[in-house]
Design a protein around this motif. Structure first.
Motif, short mmCIF file in Angstrom:
data_model
loop_
_atom_site.label_atom_id
_atom_site.label_comp_id
_atom_site.label_asym_id
_atom_site.label_seq_id
_atom_site.Cartn_x
_atom_site.Cartn_y
_atom_site.Cartn_z
N ILE A 53 154.08 60.44 103.39
CA ILE A 53 155.30 61.22 103.18
C ILE A 53 155.07 62.67 103.59
O ILE A 53 155.93 63.29 104.24
CB ILE A 53 155.77 61.10 101.72
CG1 ILE A 53 156.31 59.69 101.45
CG2 ILE A 53 156.84 62.14 101.40
CD1 ILE A 53 156.56 59.39 99.99
N LYS A 54 153.91 63.22 103.23
CA LYS A 54 153.60 64.60 103.63
C LYS A 54 153.54 64.73 105.15
O LYS A 54 154.03 65.70 105.71
CB LYS A 54 152.28 65.05 103.01
CG LYS A 54 152.37 65.32 101.53
CD LYS A 54 151.04 65.77 100.97
CE LYS A 54 151.16 65.99 99.47
NZ LYS A 54 149.89 66.40 98.87
N LEU A 55 152.96 63.72 105.79
CA LEU A 55 152.90 63.73 107.25
C LEU A 55 154.30 63.69 107.85
O LEU A 55 154.61 64.45 108.79
CB LEU A 55 152.08 62.54 107.74
CG LEU A 55 151.86 62.42 109.23
CD1 LEU A 55 150.95 63.54 109.72
CD2 LEU A 55 151.27 61.07 109.57
N GLU B 141 160.81 64.48 99.79
CA GLU B 141 160.21 65.33 98.75
C GLU B 141 160.35 64.68 97.38
O GLU B 141 159.40 64.66 96.59
CB GLU B 141 160.89 66.71 98.76
CG GLU B 141 160.35 67.67 97.74
CD GLU B 141 158.98 68.19 98.08
OE1 GLU B 141 158.27 68.62 97.15
OE2 GLU B 141 158.60 68.16 99.26
N ILE B 142 161.51 64.11 97.11
CA ILE B 142 161.72 63.42 95.83
C ILE B 142 160.80 62.21 95.71
O ILE B 142 160.20 61.97 94.65
CB ILE B 142 163.21 63.02 95.68
CG1 ILE B 142 164.07 64.27 95.52
CG2 ILE B 142 163.41 62.08 94.50
CD1 ILE B 142 165.56 64.01 95.62
N GLU C 191 157.92 61.75 97.19
CA GLU C 191 156.55 62.23 97.01
C GLU C 191 156.31 62.64 95.56
O GLU C 191 155.30 62.28 94.95
CB GLU C 191 156.29 63.41 97.94
CG GLU C 191 154.91 64.00 97.79
CD GLU C 191 154.75 65.28 98.58
OE1 GLU C 191 153.69 65.90 98.43
OE2 GLU C 191 155.66 65.67 99.33
N LEU C 192 157.24 63.38 94.99
CA LEU C 192 157.10 63.81 93.60
C LEU C 192 157.08 62.62 92.64
O LEU C 192 156.34 62.59 91.67
CB LEU C 192 158.23 64.78 93.23
CG LEU C 192 158.17 66.14 93.90
CD1 LEU C 192 159.43 66.94 93.60
CD2 LEU C 192 156.93 66.90 93.46
N PHE C 193 157.90 61.61 92.94
CA PHE C 193 157.94 60.43 92.09
C PHE C 193 156.62 59.66 92.16
O PHE C 193 156.11 59.21 91.13
CB PHE C 193 159.11 59.52 92.48
CG PHE C 193 159.32 58.38 91.55
CD1 PHE C 193 159.77 58.58 90.26
CD2 PHE C 193 159.04 57.09 91.96
CE1 PHE C 193 159.95 57.53 89.39
CE2 PHE C 193 159.22 56.02 91.10
CZ PHE C 193 159.68 56.24 89.81
N CYS C 194 156.05 59.53 93.34
CA CYS C 194 154.75 58.86 93.48
C CYS C 194 153.67 59.62 92.72
O CYS C 194 152.83 59.02 92.04
CB CYS C 194 154.38 58.72 94.95
SG CYS C 194 155.37 57.53 95.85
N GLU C 195 153.67 60.94 92.84
CA GLU C 195 152.71 61.75 92.10
C GLU C 195 152.92 61.62 90.60
O GLU C 195 151.96 61.56 89.83
CB GLU C 195 152.80 63.21 92.53
CG GLU C 195 152.28 63.46 93.92
CD GLU C 195 152.50 64.88 94.41
OE1 GLU C 195 153.20 65.66 93.70
OE2 GLU C 195 152.00 65.22 95.49
N PHE C 196 154.17 61.56 90.18
CA PHE C 196 154.49 61.38 88.77
C PHE C 196 153.93 60.06 88.25
O PHE C 196 153.33 60.01 87.18
CB PHE C 196 156.02 61.42 88.59
CG PHE C 196 156.49 61.14 87.21
CD1 PHE C 196 156.39 62.10 86.21
CD2 PHE C 196 157.04 59.91 86.89
CE1 PHE C 196 156.83 61.83 84.94
CE2 PHE C 196 157.49 59.64 85.62
CZ PHE C 196 157.38 60.60 84.63
#
Length: 127
Positions: free
Chosen positions: A36-38, A84-85, A87-92
């Protein structure tokens, strides 16, 4: 007897799978975050180029084409925000997995204690 068997089978379900998320799932989440960052970096570069093109179209007086490109830029920004959402959800999820596993283990202890306490009472009821 039937109640006793039902309680035992429920306790086996809780004891059978101790891990909520496996190591391979955690690895997949980490890989998803990096992908996702890529994609976000790729899209941000593309957005920068599109904005420069819009500026060139406006300078040459081609407003109709610039307006169409602005719509594309808005769509790309929305996709970037969705990434972005995600990515944040995966990190969460990654940060919450250890907490959820400890809660699940503590609930398993309480369930097994309840099962042990109910077994003598249930056998007395049916005899």
């Amino acid at each position: 007897m039937a109640l006793n068997k039902g309680v035992r089978s429920a306790s086996k379900l809780f004891k059978s799978s101790q891990q909520l998320v496996s190591k391979s799932d955690k690895t997949c989440l980490n890989l998803a975050i990096s992908r996702i960052k890529l994609l976000q970096n790729k899209r941000s570069l593309h957005l920068k180029k599109m904005r420069e093109e819009i500026a060139q179209f406006l300078q040459t007086g081609q407003e109709a084409i610039a307006r169409i490109r602005v719509e594309h830029v808005i769509r790309e920004q929305n996709i970037w925000a969705a990434h972005e959402i995600l990515e944040l959800f995966c990190e969460f999820i990654l940060t919450r997995v250890p907490i959820l596993e400890t809660q699940r283990l503590s609930q398993n202890v309480f369930v097994s204690r309840d099962v042990e306490q109910e077994q003598p009472n249930s056998s007395r009821e049916f005899t």
